[in-house]
Each structure stands twice: as structure tokens, then as C-alpha cells.
Scaffold this active site. Structure first.
Site, mmCIF file in Angstrom:
data_model
loop_
_atom_site.group_PDB
_atom_site.id
_atom_site.type_symbol
_atom_site.label_atom_id
_atom_site.label_comp_id
_atom_site.label_asym_id
_atom_site.label_seq_id
_atom_site.Cartn_x
_atom_site.Cartn_y
_atom_site.Cartn_z
ATOM 1 N N HIS A 12 -3.428 -12.160 -22.688
ATOM 2 C CA HIS A 12 -3.315 -12.572 -24.103
ATOM 3 C C HIS A 12 -4.566 -12.169 -24.895
ATOM 4 O O HIS A 12 -5.082 -12.941 -25.696
ATOM 5 C CB HIS A 12 -3.047 -14.089 -24.195
ATOM 6 C CG HIS A 12 -4.096 -14.940 -23.529
ATOM 7 N ND1 HIS A 12 -3.804 -16.082 -22.830
ATOM 8 C CD2 HIS A 12 -5.445 -14.817 -23.469
ATOM 9 C CE1 HIS A 12 -4.909 -16.624 -22.363
ATOM 10 N NE2 HIS A 12 -5.925 -15.886 -22.751
ATOM 11 N N HIS A 59 -8.733 -21.918 -26.055
ATOM 12 C CA HIS A 59 -10.094 -21.449 -25.777
ATOM 13 C C HIS A 59 -11.108 -22.252 -26.588
ATOM 14 O O HIS A 59 -11.975 -21.689 -27.255
ATOM 15 C CB HIS A 59 -10.214 -19.958 -26.089
ATOM 16 C CG HIS A 59 -9.245 -19.102 -25.312
ATOM 17 N ND1 HIS A 59 -7.910 -19.038 -25.607
ATOM 18 C CD2 HIS A 59 -9.430 -18.303 -24.224
ATOM 19 C CE1 HIS A 59 -7.308 -18.216 -24.747
ATOM 20 N NE2 HIS A 59 -8.203 -17.768 -23.907
ATOM 21 N N HIS A 193 -11.227 -10.709 -15.811
ATOM 22 C CA HIS A 193 -12.231 -10.483 -16.850
ATOM 23 C C HIS A 193 -13.341 -11.513 -16.808
ATOM 24 O O HIS A 193 -13.164 -12.629 -16.338
ATOM 25 C CB HIS A 193 -11.634 -10.392 -18.255
ATOM 26 C CG HIS A 193 -10.963 -11.617 -18.825
ATOM 27 N ND1 HIS A 193 -9.971 -12.322 -18.203
ATOM 28 C CD2 HIS A 193 -11.136 -12.246 -20.031
ATOM 29 C CE1 HIS A 193 -9.557 -13.311 -18.994
ATOM 30 N NE2 HIS A 193 -10.255 -13.296 -20.090
ATOM 31 N N GLU A 240 -7.990 -17.772 -15.599
ATOM 32 C CA GLU A 240 -6.827 -17.993 -16.472
ATOM 33 C C GLU A 240 -5.510 -17.664 -15.760
ATOM 34 O O GLU A 240 -4.445 -18.140 -16.141
ATOM 35 C CB GLU A 240 -6.925 -17.132 -17.739
ATOM 36 C CG GLU A 240 -8.018 -17.556 -18.694
ATOM 37 C CD GLU A 240 -7.985 -16.781 -20.015
ATOM 38 O OE1 GLU A 240 -8.539 -17.295 -20.997
ATOM 39 O OE2 GLU A 240 -7.424 -15.669 -20.073
HETATM 40 C C1 DHB Z 1 -10.717 -11.489 -23.996
HETATM 41 C C2 DHB Z 1 -9.633 -11.814 -23.186
HETATM 42 C C3 DHB Z 1 -9.127 -13.105 -23.179
HETATM 43 O O1 DHB Z 1 -8.104 -13.533 -22.386
HETATM 44 C C4 DHB Z 1 -9.671 -14.055 -23.982
HETATM 45 O O2 DHB Z 1 -9.101 -15.259 -23.992
HETATM 46 C C5 DHB Z 1 -10.760 -13.747 -24.784
HETATM 47 C C6 DHB Z 1 -11.275 -12.462 -24.795
HETATM 48 C C7 DHB Z 1 -11.253 -10.114 -24.069
HETATM 49 O O3 DHB Z 1 -10.915 -9.270 -23.232
HETATM 50 O O4 DHB Z 1 -12.025 -9.824 -24.971
HETATM 51 FE FE FE Z 2 -8.007 -16.071 -22.535
#
Ligand code: DHB
Ligand code: FE
Length: 279
Positions: A12, A59, A193, A240
């Protein structure tokens, strides 16, 4: 009787929503990523669910860290996009389904899932970006949405096994709802990530691919993953991905993968998507 017929797992990434809102999807950085979303949009338009149960994580945008529900379910008539710093996303308001939502709450609480009941809830990119990915830019979202929010941003988070068990309980709840409703369940987050510290920018394509493969072939491996496994291999924000296990738990043991898209990079992560149909 209501029935869950399929599940969608998707990352997302907020920048994906911004690219759509600002008309940048055909720019070189984004074009092949967005081209890959064509099949899921066609699939969802054909399936035409009445309701989507959308499991995601906020978030700290709509739910500030002074109150931290581990699991929260939105029972409202509608949910407005949250302001995440650039103003609320210019997307349609999300329409809820209070009748089914209250049925879920009653069934889930009696099954031991003491979730927080949200009469008011604003929804951040964790919920709106998956809608944009799978529906494009319609004037109205084409189905009702029941948001189920999971804390994955502040310790301690629930385990993947608990998320999977919640999915099982959601399936039981849906199947005991009297109205004929076609339901699709989404699990959103990830993929690998980390957006802070020395490992900022970490993307682990092998780990992501194995996660996508095992959703169909070997979900027990994923259910058994510990938080430290996600953090080590998929980065701090990779956790996540436990939200996808709610979606998997709500499906049958036997599912068929009918769609997949994986694209690196998208912002700081991989854009990953999978579509699973019950068999
Ligand atoms: C990013 C990805 C995410 O799932 C998120 O919640 C916030 C940032 C990103 O890749 O920048
Ligand atoms: Fe996220």
C-alpha cells in the site's frame, strides 16, 4: 448466506496513491508498475463484490499513539480519507456496511477477539491505496468496505498466527450472516521494507517471492514466522505482512492463485499483489 469468495494481498505504498492523484501513472518511473494492475482491476470488476473486508494498518495518521487498538473494526456508515500531511487524498469517501460490521463484531468478540469498535475512523493510505490499485479512479467506490485495522507500527504487535486465527474467525462470522452477500477480503501492507536507520531502503526480493509463493503452497511456514524473522529478513516495516495472514486465514485451505504482480522498486519497497480464489 454471505460468503467470502476470494482474497487480495497487496502492498500500500503511499507514493502509488500520490502518482494516481497527480496523474503521473504514465511517467517512466511508474508506467510498468501501473500496467501490472490491469488484470486485477478487470478481475475485481467481473467479481463485483457487495462488500470488501479490508484489513490494513494505520500509520499513526488517524490513530495517534496515545490510544493503540491491537485490532479495530469500523462500524460507521462512512470513513473519510485521513490527512497524512499533504491533505486528505482526493478519493471518494469509503462507504461502510454497519449491519454486517456489527454482525462481525458480535461474532468475533464471542469467539475471543476483543477488538476495538470504531464508530468514527478516518482511513489512511493503508486502506485507500489498495482501493485505488484495484479500482482505479471511479467517482464512487464500487462496493461497501468494512475496515479492520491492525497495530503493526508500535510494539508489541500481534503475531502472524493470531492474525491468521482472526481470519478464520472472520470467515465463520461471514458465513453465519443471513443476507446473500459476495465478500472479498483484502490484506494490505509490506512488502519487505525499512524506512529508517542504517538499513533504510532494504528490499528483499527473494523473501517477498517466497512469501507470495507460500501463501498458496505452504501458509503454515508464514503463520510460524516470528516478528524477528520479518525484521531480520524483510526490514522493520516488513512486519506489515502479518496483515496478509488475516486474509489467508479467511480463505479455504485450498486456494488458487489467479493473479500476481511484483515490481521493484516502488518508493522504498516492492509493490506486490496477489489474488487468491477459494477452491
Ligand atoms: C512506504 C511504504 C509503506 O507501506 C508505508 O506505509 C510507508 C512508506 C514507502 O515505501 O515509502
Ligand atoms: Fe505501510
Amino acid at each position: 448466506m454471505a460468503k467470502i469468495i476470494a482474497g487480495v494481498g497487496t502492498s500500500h505504498v503511499p507514493a502509488i496513491g500520490v502518482a494516481m492523484d497527480e496523474g503521473k501513472t504514465q511517467e517512466p518511473y511508474w508506467k510498468s508498475l501501473f500496467d501490472g494492475y490491469g488484470p486485477v482491476r478487470k478481475w475485481l470488476a467481473e467479481v463485483k463484490p457487495d462488500v470488501v473486508i479490508l484489513c490494513y494498518n494505520d500509520h499513526c495518521a488517524a490513530l495517534p499513539p496515545d490510544t493503540i487498538p491491537t485490532f479495530a473494526l469500523g462500524v460507521g456508515d462512512e470513513f473519510q480519507p485521513a490527512d497524512e500531511g499533504w491533505g486528505p487524498r482526493p478519493v471518494p469517501v469509503v462507504k461502510g456496511d454497519p449491519d454486517l460490521a456489527w454482525h462481525l463484531v458480535e461474532s468475533l468478540v464471542l469467539d475471543g477477539f476483543d477488538l476495538t469498535i470504531m464508530h468514527q475512523l478516518q482511513v489512511d493510505h493503508g486502506l485507500t491505496v489498495p482501493l485505488s490499485i484495484t479500482c482505479g479512479q471511479p467517482k464512487e467506490w464500487p462496493f461497501k468496505v468494512i475496515p479492520i485495522e491492525v497495530n503493526v507500527v508500535l510494539y508489541p504487535q500481534p503475531t502472524g498466527a493470531r492474525c491468521h486465527a482472526l481470519g478464520r474467525a472472520i470467515r465463520k462470522a461471514v458465513e453465519s450472516y443471513g443476507k446473500d452477500q459476495k465478500v472479498v477480503i483484502f490484506g494490505t501492507g509490506g512488502m519487505s521494507h525499512q524506512i529508517h536507520g542504517e538499513r533504510a531502503g532494504l528490499i528483499n526480493k527473494e523473501w517477498d517471492t517466497a512469501f507470495l509463493n507460500d501463501l498458496t503452497a505452504n501458509p503454515q511456514r508464514l503463520i510460524d514466522l516470528k516478528h524477528v524473522d520479518y525484521i531480520r529478513d524483510a526490514g522493520a516495516e516488513g512486519i506489515e505482512m502479518i496483515v496478509w495472514l488475516i486474509m489467508r486465514g479467511a480463505l479455504n485451505d485450498h486456494v488458487q492463485e489467479v493473479g500476481r504482480h511484483y515490481h521493484v522498486p516502488a518508493s522504498n519497497t516492492a509493490a506486490g499483489l496477489i489474488v487468491l480464489e477459494n477452491r
